[in-house]
Design an enzyme around this catalytic site. Structure first.
Site, short mmCIF file in Angstrom:
data_model
loop_
_atom_site.label_atom_id
_atom_site.label_comp_id
_atom_site.label_asym_id
_atom_site.label_seq_id
_atom_site.Cartn_x
_atom_site.Cartn_y
_atom_site.Cartn_z
N ASP A 62 -18.87 15.25 5.65
CA ASP A 62 -19.73 16.41 5.40
C ASP A 62 -21.12 16.20 6.01
O ASP A 62 -21.89 17.16 6.15
CB ASP A 62 -19.93 16.62 3.89
CG ASP A 62 -19.07 17.72 3.32
OD1 ASP A 62 -18.72 18.65 4.07
OD2 ASP A 62 -18.75 17.64 2.11
N LYS A 91 -9.21 23.98 3.68
CA LYS A 91 -9.41 22.67 4.34
C LYS A 91 -8.10 21.90 4.39
O LYS A 91 -7.74 21.32 5.41
CB LYS A 91 -10.51 21.88 3.61
CG LYS A 91 -11.90 22.48 3.81
CD LYS A 91 -12.98 21.85 2.92
CE LYS A 91 -14.30 22.62 3.08
NZ LYS A 91 -15.39 22.11 2.23
N GLN A 147 -16.32 18.55 -2.99
CA GLN A 147 -16.71 19.96 -2.86
C GLN A 147 -17.88 20.28 -3.79
O GLN A 147 -17.86 19.93 -4.97
CB GLN A 147 -15.50 20.86 -3.16
CG GLN A 147 -15.73 22.34 -2.89
CD GLN A 147 -15.95 22.68 -1.40
OE1 GLN A 147 -15.49 21.97 -0.52
NE2 GLN A 147 -16.66 23.76 -1.14
N1 GUN Z 1 -19.99 23.82 -0.64
C1 GUN Z 1 -20.39 24.77 0.25
N2 GUN Z 1 -20.30 24.32 1.51
C2 GUN Z 1 -19.84 23.05 1.43
C3 GUN Z 1 -19.53 22.06 2.41
O1 GUN Z 1 -19.69 22.23 3.63
N3 GUN Z 1 -19.08 20.87 1.90
C4 GUN Z 1 -18.92 20.63 0.58
N4 GUN Z 1 -18.50 19.44 0.21
N5 GUN Z 1 -19.22 21.53 -0.35
C5 GUN Z 1 -19.67 22.73 0.08
#
Ligand code: GUN
Length: 294
Positions: free
Chosen positions: A121, A54, A98
């Site tokens: 998100d 990211k 995350q």
């Molecule tokens: N863990 C797995 N997929 C995601 C996501 O799209 N965003 C976040 N913050 N954590 C995750």
């Protein structure tokens, strides 16, 4: 049957170019670079990798990014305090925490502490609620990325039977909803299957589009897939491997070699849905910056 690979890596590069162009336009009109922050708690290998991707993608499109690392033992209160700072920081357009979080932290409490305007998100109940009734909102990145792939490859979903394996808040549930809505892609007849579903193969064999999001490596075999189906593999389980430098490799939820020959289209793992999740997060961050007019 000759199948076509859905190349998420290629499509994501294409979308990154569009985002980079939008950033240039913003700068030319005196606006700032979009700024994404990511909070990473602990040292989970998978989470490290995803957050790394990211941050790298931000640099590629000309965004600013900030990575905030916190110890595995951090208290819920300390994490909430960091979230409060990010909510108030006017330079940050959007941020993510995350997941998964360590067991002693209440994940839902954390999600609800994020300001909905910065929740790129799309996990906050306000954004989920808006999505459910079709109001503009930040769509969760993985479902958003899958919609973009279906659009790019002009895969018609109208009137089709979509079977979604998995009912998580992050993928299965929002994706099922989005594909059932009156939209393009959308207008599908959707069935959600999960661990308690009976006669699973009978249902998956009816799928024109089968989406596997259970996190169970190589669960979907050829006997579960109809000839000519479109198969989207959301699984990314890390399994030990002696052939890679990292000592791991990613395994999807679909037994690719066996299933692919039955498909019209199929996503690989890696290089299918994963890269699209990242660009969808970038798209949401650009949107957040555009909305806040900074
Ligand atoms: N863990 C797995 N997929 C995601 C996501 O799209 N965003 C976040 N913050 N954590 C995750």
């Amino acid at each position: 049957m000759a199948y076509q690979i859905i190349d998420g890596k290629m499509v994501s590069e294409h979308i990154k170019l569009q985002i980079a162009e939008a950033v240039k336009q913003r700068l030319a009109s005196g606006l700032k670079k979009p700024h994404l922050a990511a909070v990473l708690v602990g040292n989970d290998g998978g989470s490290e990798t995803y957050v790394g991707h990211k941050v790298k993608a931000c640099a590629q499109v000309g965004f600013d990014s900030t990575l905030i690392r916190m110890d595995e033992q951090v208290s819920e209160l300390e994490l909430l305090s960091v979230i409060g700072d990010l909510n108030r920081n006017i330079d940050i357009d959007g941020f993510i925490v995350q997941l998964p979080l360590p067991k002693h932290i209440d994940e839902q409490k954390i999600i609800e502490a994020i300001s909905p305007e910065k929740d790129v998100d799309g996990f906050h109940p306000v954004n989920v609620g808006k999505m459910v009734i079709g109001l503009p909102s930040f769509l969760p990145a993985t479902p958003f990325g899958i919609l973009e792939l279906l659009k790019y490859y002009k895969i018609d979903t109208s009137g089709k039977h979509v079977v979604v394996l998995g009912r998580s808040n992050i993928v299965g549930t929002p994706l099922a909803l989005l594909l059932s809505r009156k939209s393009k892609p959308g207008d599908a007849t959707v069935t959600i299957c999960h661990s308690r579903t009976k006669n699973l193969s009978e249902i998956t064999l009816q799928a024109d589009i089968l989406i596997a999001a259970l996190g169970n490596p190589e669960f979907v075999g050829a006997e579960m897939v109809k000839d000519g189906a479109v198969v989207i593999d959301v699984g990314t389980t890390r399994v030990p491997s002696q052939e890679t430098k990292s000592g791991f490799r990613l395994k999807g939820d679909v037994l690719f070699e066996e299933v692919a020959p039955k498909c019209s289209y199929i996503t690989p793992v890696p290089g299918g849905v994963g890269p699209m999740t990242i660009v969808s997060l970038l798209k949401n961050t650009l949107l957040a910056a555009d909305i806040s007019k900074k």
